[in-house]
Motif scaffolding. Structure first.
Motif, PDB file in Angstrom:
ATOM      1  N   THR A   1      -1.055 -11.522  -0.555  1.00 41.51           N
ATOM      2  CA  THR A   1      -1.441 -12.894  -0.224  1.00 41.51           C
ATOM      3  C   THR A   1      -0.250 -13.826  -0.358  1.00 41.51           C
ATOM      4  O   THR A   1       0.033 -14.625   0.549  1.00 41.51           O
ATOM      5  CB  THR A   1      -2.594 -13.359  -1.141  1.00 41.51           C
ATOM      6  N   GLU A   2       0.466 -13.724  -1.454  1.00 35.13           N
ATOM      7  CA  GLU A   2       1.619 -14.581  -1.712  1.00 35.13           C
ATOM      8  C   GLU A   2       2.738 -14.363  -0.691  1.00 35.13           C
ATOM      9  O   GLU A   2       3.410 -15.318  -0.287  1.00 35.13           O
ATOM     10  CB  GLU A   2       2.145 -14.291  -3.119  1.00 35.13           C
ATOM     11  N   LEU A   3       2.931 -13.122  -0.250  1.00 33.95           N
ATOM     12  CA  LEU A   3       4.053 -12.794   0.634  1.00 33.95           C
ATOM     13  C   LEU A   3       3.638 -12.630   2.095  1.00 33.95           C
ATOM     14  O   LEU A   3       4.455 -12.245   2.935  1.00 33.95           O
ATOM     15  CB  LEU A   3       4.742 -11.518   0.132  1.00 33.95           C
ATOM     16  N   SER A   4       2.371 -12.909   2.397  1.00 33.78           N
ATOM     17  CA  SER A   4       1.833 -12.831   3.769  1.00 33.78           C
ATOM     18  C   SER A   4       2.053 -11.455   4.398  1.00 33.78           C
ATOM     19  O   SER A   4       2.626 -11.327   5.472  1.00 33.78           O
ATOM     20  CB  SER A   4       2.455 -13.917   4.654  1.00 33.78           C
ATOM     21  N   THR A   5       1.571 -10.425   3.697  1.00 31.01           N
ATOM     22  CA  THR A   5       1.674  -9.058   4.208  1.00 31.01           C
ATOM     23  C   THR A   5       0.300  -8.409   4.206  1.00 31.01           C
ATOM     24  O   THR A   5      -0.654  -8.946   3.636  1.00 31.01           O
ATOM     25  CB  THR A   5       2.625  -8.206   3.334  1.00 31.01           C
ATOM     26  N   ASP A   6       0.211  -7.256   4.795  1.00 29.59           N
ATOM     27  CA  ASP A   6      -1.004  -6.457   4.776  1.00 29.59           C
ATOM     28  C   ASP A   6      -1.186  -5.866   3.381  1.00 29.59           C
ATOM     29  O   ASP A   6      -0.236  -5.307   2.824  1.00 29.59           O
ATOM     30  CB  ASP A   6      -0.895  -5.344   5.817  1.00 29.59           C
ATOM     31  N   VAL A   7      -2.366  -5.966   2.820  1.00 28.57           N
ATOM     32  CA  VAL A   7      -2.583  -5.540   1.436  1.00 28.57           C
ATOM     33  C   VAL A   7      -2.438  -4.019   1.273  1.00 28.57           C
ATOM     34  O   VAL A   7      -1.847  -3.548   0.286  1.00 28.57           O
ATOM     35  CB  VAL A   7      -3.940  -6.045   0.878  1.00 28.57           C
ATOM     36  N   ASP A   8      -2.952  -3.228   2.221  1.00 31.42           N
ATOM     37  CA  ASP A   8      -2.843  -1.776   2.096  1.00 31.42           C
ATOM     38  C   ASP A   8      -1.389  -1.327   2.205  1.00 31.42           C
ATOM     39  O   ASP A   8      -0.930  -0.473   1.438  1.00 31.42           O
ATOM     40  CB  ASP A   8      -3.693  -1.069   3.148  1.00 31.42           C
ATOM     41  N   ALA A   9      -0.661  -1.909   3.136  1.00 30.47           N
ATOM     42  CA  ALA A   9       0.759  -1.571   3.290  1.00 30.47           C
ATOM     43  C   ALA A   9       1.543  -2.020   2.058  1.00 30.47           C
ATOM     44  O   ALA A   9       2.442  -1.310   1.591  1.00 30.47           O
ATOM     45  CB  ALA A   9       1.322  -2.204   4.555  1.00 30.47           C
TER      46      ALA A   9
ATOM     47  N   ALA B   1      -1.690  -5.753  -5.932  1.00 33.04           N
ATOM     48  CA  ALA B   1      -1.218  -5.663  -4.547  1.00 33.04           C
ATOM     49  C   ALA B   1      -1.825  -6.796  -3.718  1.00 33.04           C
ATOM     50  O   ALA B   1      -1.144  -7.387  -2.873  1.00 33.04           O
ATOM     51  CB  ALA B   1      -1.574  -4.306  -3.954  1.00 33.04           C
ATOM     52  N   LEU B   2      -3.081  -7.122  -3.969  1.00 30.48           N
ATOM     53  CA  LEU B   2      -3.733  -8.211  -3.238  1.00 30.48           C
ATOM     54  C   LEU B   2      -3.044  -9.538  -3.517  1.00 30.48           C
ATOM     55  O   LEU B   2      -2.795 -10.321  -2.594  1.00 30.48           O
ATOM     56  CB  LEU B   2      -5.223  -8.291  -3.610  1.00 30.48           C
ATOM     57  N   GLN B   3      -2.727  -9.815  -4.774  1.00 28.23           N
ATOM     58  CA  GLN B   3      -2.024 -11.063  -5.103  1.00 28.23           C
ATOM     59  C   GLN B   3      -0.672 -11.135  -4.395  1.00 28.23           C
ATOM     60  O   GLN B   3      -0.320 -12.167  -3.827  1.00 28.23           O
ATOM     61  CB  GLN B   3      -1.818 -11.176  -6.618  1.00 28.23           C
TER      62      GLN B   3
ATOM     63  N   LEU C   1       4.428  -0.867  -2.991  1.00 22.44           N
ATOM     64  CA  LEU C   1       4.496  -1.018  -4.451  1.00 22.44           C
ATOM     65  C   LEU C   1       4.472   0.335  -5.154  1.00 22.44           C
ATOM     66  O   LEU C   1       5.249   0.574  -6.085  1.00 22.44           O
ATOM     67  CB  LEU C   1       3.354  -1.905  -4.954  1.00 22.44           C
ATOM     68  N   ASN C   2       3.599   1.226  -4.708  1.00 22.85           N
ATOM     69  CA  ASN C   2       3.538   2.552  -5.316  1.00 22.85           C
ATOM     70  C   ASN C   2       4.814   3.345  -5.053  1.00 22.85           C
ATOM     71  O   ASN C   2       5.262   4.111  -5.918  1.00 22.85           O
ATOM     72  CB  ASN C   2       2.305   3.313  -4.841  1.00 22.85           C
ATOM     73  N   SER C   3       5.412   3.138  -3.901  1.00 23.21           N
ATOM     74  CA  SER C   3       6.704   3.771  -3.619  1.00 23.21           C
ATOM     75  C   SER C   3       7.773   3.235  -4.563  1.00 23.21           C
ATOM     76  O   SER C   3       8.605   3.999  -5.071  1.00 23.21           O
ATOM     77  CB  SER C   3       7.110   3.526  -2.162  1.00 23.21           C
ATOM     78  N   CYS C   4       7.733   1.937  -4.821  1.00 21.63           N
ATOM     79  CA  CYS C   4       8.678   1.336  -5.774  1.00 21.63           C
ATOM     80  C   CYS C   4       8.463   1.876  -7.182  1.00 21.63           C
ATOM     81  O   CYS C   4       9.423   2.087  -7.926  1.00 21.63           O
ATOM     82  CB  CYS C   4       8.551  -0.188  -5.764  1.00 21.63           C
ATOM     83  N   VAL C   5       7.213   2.116  -7.546  1.00 13.70           N
ATOM     84  CA  VAL C   5       6.918   2.713  -8.854  1.00 13.70           C
ATOM     85  C   VAL C   5       7.533   4.113  -8.919  1.00 13.70           C
ATOM     86  O   VAL C   5       8.153   4.479  -9.926  1.00 13.70           O
ATOM     87  CB  VAL C   5       5.392   2.759  -9.120  1.00 13.70           C
ATOM     88  N   SER C   6       7.393   4.884  -7.853  1.00 17.03           N
ATOM     89  CA  SER C   6       7.929   6.248  -7.863  1.00 17.03           C
ATOM     90  C   SER C   6       9.455   6.250  -7.973  1.00 17.03           C
ATOM     91  O   SER C   6      10.032   7.216  -8.466  1.00 17.03           O
ATOM     92  CB  SER C   6       7.481   7.019  -6.621  1.00 17.03           C
TER      93      SER C   6
END
Length: 151
Positions: free
Chosen positions: A53-61, A48-50, A66-71
């Motif tokens: 950083t790459e997409l200029s977003t908040d890491v926690d969000a 998520a950190l990578q 990402l976890n929602s996409c996994v679900s």
């Protein structure tokens, strides 16, 4: 059709009520470029950190997205030896949700996010009024609208 044989449960109704959440997760991940970032190089598994950083977003969000996409089975997830979560595209995601795929549905996704979703938010008004909702939704006059195209 005999409606007595339809077995709609509270869970089925709840699934319909919350269905838009799944669409919004897909729309956001696509718009932010998550699926493309995971398909962009040889290192297809990222934290998520990578990605943040790459997409200029908040890491926690980003991690929650990402976890929602996994679900939703849009991404896969595992832990590396240091217990960091790694995410990667599923085969279907690579095939349908990345910009470079020959079978990409990205244009369709963008159309639904930008046009159909906002229009459907005014469906109750359309049924009450019997009128096109382009002005209410987008501030665009209804001339040349779908109703006028029916002939």
């Amino acid at each position: 059709m005999d409606d007595r044989n339809v077995n709609l449960t509270a869970a089925g109704v709840f699934d319909t009520i919350t269905g838009f959440l799944r669409s919004q997760i897909l729309f956001a991940a696509s718009e932010l470029g998550v699926f493309d970032a995971l398909a962009s190089d040889d290192e297809k598994k990222k934290t998520a950190l990578q990605l943040a950083t790459e997409l200029s977003t908040d890491v926690d969000a980003m991690e929650r997205l990402l976890n929602s996409c996994v679900s939703l089975h849009l991404l896969s997830k595992s832990l590396d030896p240091d217990k960091n979560a790694l995410y990667w595209n599923t085969e279907a995601t690579s095939q349908y949700l990345t910009v470079g795929a020959t079978t990409s549905l990205r244009g369709f996704i963008r159309h639904y996010k930008m046009t159909m979703y906002p229009l459907m938010a005014n469906l109750d008004h359309a049924v009450r009024e019997g009128k096109d909702q382009l002005v209410k939704t987008f501030g665009v006059p209804a001339a040349g609208s779908m109703r006028n195209l029916r002939g």
